[in-house]
Scaffold this motif. Structure first.
Motif, PDB file in Angstrom:
ATOM      1  N   SER A   1      -6.775   6.268 -12.448  1.00  0.00           N
ATOM      2  CA  SER A   1      -7.072   4.863 -12.749  1.00  0.00           C
ATOM      3  C   SER A   1      -6.393   3.918 -11.767  1.00  0.00           C
ATOM      4  CB  SER A   1      -6.630   4.538 -14.181  1.00  0.00           C
ATOM      5  OG  SER A   1      -5.206   4.634 -14.304  1.00  0.00           O
ATOM      6  N   ALA A   2      -5.338   4.384 -11.094  1.00  0.00           N
ATOM      7  CA  ALA A   2      -4.651   3.523 -10.118  1.00  0.00           C
ATOM      8  C   ALA A   2      -5.461   3.364  -8.834  1.00  0.00           C
ATOM      9  CB  ALA A   2      -3.274   4.111  -9.802  1.00  0.00           C
ATOM     10  N   PHE A   3      -6.393   4.303  -8.555  1.00  0.00           N
ATOM     11  CA  PHE A   3      -7.160   4.227  -7.315  1.00  0.00           C
ATOM     12  C   PHE A   3      -8.178   3.088  -7.338  1.00  0.00           C
ATOM     13  CE2 PHE A   3      -5.748   8.588  -6.332  1.00  0.00           C
ATOM     14  CZ  PHE A   3      -5.471   8.426  -4.986  1.00  0.00           C
ATOM     15  N   VAL A   4      -8.663   2.737  -8.526  1.00  0.00           N
ATOM     16  CA  VAL A   4      -9.682   1.681  -8.595  1.00  0.00           C
ATOM     17  C   VAL A   4      -9.117   0.349  -8.098  1.00  0.00           C
ATOM     18  CG1 VAL A   4     -11.262   0.419 -10.100  1.00  0.00           C
ATOM     19  CG2 VAL A   4     -10.899   2.880 -10.443  1.00  0.00           C
ATOM     20  N   PRO A   5      -7.972  -0.140  -8.611  1.00  0.00           N
ATOM     21  CA  PRO A   5      -7.413  -1.389  -8.062  1.00  0.00           C
ATOM     22  C   PRO A   5      -7.045  -1.278  -6.584  1.00  0.00           C
ATOM     23  CG  PRO A   5      -6.441  -0.885 -10.199  1.00  0.00           C
ATOM     24  CD  PRO A   5      -7.199   0.317  -9.783  1.00  0.00           C
ATOM     25  N   ILE A   6      -6.596  -0.064  -6.158  1.00  0.00           N
ATOM     26  CA  ILE A   6      -6.244   0.107  -4.744  1.00  0.00           C
ATOM     27  C   ILE A   6      -7.475  -0.114  -3.862  1.00  0.00           C
ATOM     28  CG2 ILE A   6      -5.502   1.784  -3.015  1.00  0.00           C
ATOM     29  CD1 ILE A   6      -3.713   3.037  -5.116  1.00  0.00           C
TER      30      ILE A   6
ATOM     31  N   TYR B   1       0.826  -1.206   0.000  1.00  0.00           N
ATOM     32  CA  TYR B   1       0.000   0.000   0.000  1.00  0.00           C
ATOM     33  C   TYR B   1       0.862   1.259   0.000  1.00  0.00           C
ATOM     34  CZ  TYR B   1      -4.116  -2.851   0.966  1.00  0.00           C
ATOM     35  OH  TYR B   1      -5.139  -3.767   0.876  1.00  0.00           O
ATOM     36  N   THR B   2       1.948   1.227   0.763  1.00  0.00           N
ATOM     37  CA  THR B   2       2.826   2.401   0.830  1.00  0.00           C
ATOM     38  C   THR B   2       3.435   2.709  -0.528  1.00  0.00           C
ATOM     39  OG1 THR B   2       3.368   1.901   3.143  1.00  0.00           O
ATOM     40  CG2 THR B   2       4.851   3.384   1.958  1.00  0.00           C
ATOM     41  N   MET B   3       3.901   1.692  -1.249  1.00  0.00           N
ATOM     42  CA  MET B   3       4.509   1.903  -2.563  1.00  0.00           C
ATOM     43  C   MET B   3       3.509   2.527  -3.551  1.00  0.00           C
ATOM     44  SD  MET B   3       7.706   0.929  -2.430  1.00  0.00           S
ATOM     45  CE  MET B   3       7.628   1.694  -0.802  1.00  0.00           C
TER      46      MET B   3
END
Length: 650
Positions: free
Chosen positions: A184-189, A153-155
């Protein structure tokens, strides 16, 4: 077809697409960020493929292979995202740093592979009471909870924050694509957080499904927005690679930034110059720097090496309080421009001198619009020769219209001819074409022939007046020789036929006239007995008597030998006969040549136009036949009367 069948197919297809995207990035031009982004796509492909294998697994070995793909994704993708996003902001991650960042992911893979021995990653059993394989265990192990998950999560968060926080340092044209990539990176997160928190079924990996759904978005960013082919370039990189020196100072005129060009110019490194007062770096020898800072106006600086620098000072526009009063000093080396400008000025002065002293008249015309929007071609420059030609002053020629100047240059011509020249010039100027014509100038009793050459020069028109008076005189002299009889000065056969035919063709339908064919009866005997010199003088006197007896508008020619012809236009039969009789009497008078007194009467044939013929050839034939009848009547007669010398055509 059930979901259990369709979902693995969709995941397998998505995994293949991710791997193709990664291969495309590897096989391209290897732009900045293409390698980490390509590895990210391939790793996600393994992750999604692992999810498909988990769904179709019928034994624990196959299921473990799927779990391996899952953990490869969860361990390596966060690091790859951080490296990739850093590259997009212009920051390169050293290989040693990448190796250090991969220590925990590699360790997680090893622990996951050996988990049945120690259960550090997740707690067994791997199946539920119904015998279904658990993609999310009932409980996570200590390594996953306290090392693996927080590290991943930190990376990801660091990578996304890096991209967002540095988006202002990216060229605006690429900013939309970068923000879309970060979003777009927030959706998988969020899907991963929900998965780890126990939301959703524990027999299906939801994250590979989310990646399959996001595939069109990532494909659009890579292929549609071409975020690799047009890799965003940080403004800081641009700043450092600018060839022009740039110095940034704060509100106290202390240096807070230098680019490489400024370091070379000032012979000081940025580290040494930071917080140094600007005045101490430039010194009192360059007061233009302080003037530019005080006034904000551009300044020109000459260095001790003889180079010229253009200095422009700009205020820093930013919302940050710390730099609100800062200034940017941009220096541009304009030595080559200055040198070229001096050469141009020198050339212009030389050219102006040559133009002013030219024997040719030169004027420059420009299209000028009035308040109503109508355009006129007016004079903006005239040299001394042009003023001399037009007998005026150069100052009086400025702002005169092109039409006025052309009318002045053609003052020796018919007004209609002058207006025609004006139309020719205006048409050529409108079309941007060259005009080359001639005009006759008549001013203060002085006539000159001018050659007028008008040619476009950019948006203007340059007009040159060339004095061709001597050339025209020579042309007229040559024309006179070609069309005139050199002995008598009257027209020769060709000249007479040309002028007479032209006069007849221009006559109206009801015009009248006459043609006289004249033969000197005794010329051959006089020429033989007295000599050719006496005979030539007699011909000259006879030609002069023709000019005296006839009118100035009559056309006189000598076809050859002792014969003359004359076209007498615009007369009736009675007037023509009167002129012919007067001519016969004049030619009958004695010729006094030296000590000789000679008599040489002439036989004359008279043909009327249009009674006897309406063409020059017909008139010549009719008059020639009449002349021979008169000559035959006089042959052997000693007492020739005047009426015997004239015969009318029948």
């Amino acid at each position: 077809m059930t979901v259990a069948v369709v979902l693995p197919v969709i995941l397998s297809f998505s995994a293949g697409c991710y791997m193709l995207l990664g291969a495309r990035l590897f096989g391209g031009t290897r732009d900045l960020g293409s390698v980490p982004l390509g590895l990210t796509c391939i790793t996600i492909g393994f992750w999604v493929l692992g999810g498909a294998i988990e769904l179709i697994a019928t034994d624990y070995t196959v299921f473990s292979i799927g779990r391996l793909g899952h953990f490869i994704g969860t361990t390596f993708v966060p690091v790859l995202i951080l490296v990739c996003f850093r590259a997009y902001t212009g920051a390169q991650t050293p290989a040693t740093a990448v190796a250090a960042l991969l220590i925990i992911p590699v360790t997680s893979i090893v622990i996951a592979a050996t988990n049945p021995w120690h259960e550090f990653m997740w707690q067994l059993p791997a199946v539920n009471a119904a015998g279904e394989f658990l993609t999310r265990p009932l409980a996570w192990g200590p390594w996953y909870l306290f090392v693996h998950a927080p590290y991943g999560y930190t990376m990801v968060i660091l990578g996304v924050l890096t991209l967002i926080m540095h988006s202002h340092a990216v060229a605006p044209i690429h900013r939309r694509a970068l923000l879309a990539l970060a979003g777009s990176a927030f959706v998988p997160i969020m899907a991963t957080i929900a998965y780890d928190a126990g939301i959703g079924p524990n027999t299906i990996s939801t994250i590979p499904i989310v990646f399959a759904v996001m595939l069109p978005v990532y494909a659009w960013l890579i292929i549609g927005e071409q975020i690799i082919e047009f890799t965003p370039l940080a403004y800081e990189t641009v700043f450092q690679n600018m060839q022009d020196p740039v110095v940034v100072v704060d509100d106290q005129q202390r240096i807070i930034g230098l680019n490489h060009g400024a370091e070379v110019m000032l012979k000081i490194s940025e580290k040494e110059a930071l917080r140094t007062p600007l005045g101490s770096v430039f010194g009192d020898e360059v007061p233009e720097v302080q003037i530019a800072l005080d006034t904000g106006k551009p300044q020109k600086i000459m260095t001790i090496t003889g180079r010229f620098l253009h200095l422009q000072v700009s205020n820093i526009s930013t919302g940050k309080t710390a730099s609100r009063s800062g200034r940017v000093l941009m220096f541009r080396d304009v030595s080559d421009v200055e040198r070229a400008q001096r050469e141009i000025n020198s050339s212009e002065r030389l050219l102006r001198t040559l133009i002013d002293h030219s024997v040719n008249g030169i004027i420059r015309l420009r299209w000028i619009s009035d308040d109503a929007g109508d355009r006129e071609l007016k004079c903006i420059f005239a040299n001394a020769a042009a003023a001399r030609f037009l007998h005026t002053d150069t100052e009086k020629m400025i702002n005169r219209t092109a039409a006025d100047l052309i009318i002045m240059a053609s003052s020796g011509m018919d007004p209609h001819a002058g207006e025609s020249l004006v139309r020719l010039l205006m048409d050529a100027a409108e079309r941007g074409e060259i005009l080359d014509t001639e005009a006759l100038l008549d001013s203060r009793g002085i006539s000159k022939w001018l050659r007028i050459i008008a040619e476009p020069v950019g948006e203007d028109v340059a007009v040159t007046f060339v004095d061709i008076t001597d050339r025209k005189a020579k042309e007229m002299q040559m024309e006179s020789i070609a069309w005139s009889d050199p002995l008598t000065g009257v027209l020769n056969r060709r000249g007479f036929e040309r002028d007479a035919a032209s006069r007849l063709s221009e006559s109206s339908d009801d015009a009248t006239g006459a043609l006289l064919f004249i033969d000197l009866n005794e010329f051959k005997q006089i020429n033989d007995s007295c000599g050719h010199e006496i005979g030539d003088q007699l011909l000259v006197i006879a030609a002069e008597r023709l000019r005296t007896s006839l009118r100035s508008c009559d056309i006189i020619g000598r076809p050859g030998g002792d014969e003359f012809v004359a076209l007498v236009p615009d007369v009736n039969a009675k007037v023509a006969e009167t002129l012919a009789s007067r001519l016969a009497r004049s030619l009958e008078e004695p010729y006094l040549i030296g000590t000789e007194t000679l008599y040489c009467a002439a036989s004359i044939g008279l043909a009327l136009y249009p009674d006897n013929a309406n063409t020059l050839t017909g008139l010549l034939r009719a008059a020639d036949q009449a002349m021979y009848r008169a000559k035959a009547r006089c042959r052997g007669v000693t007492n020739i009367r005047q009426r015997d010398l004239l015969e009318k055509a029948v």
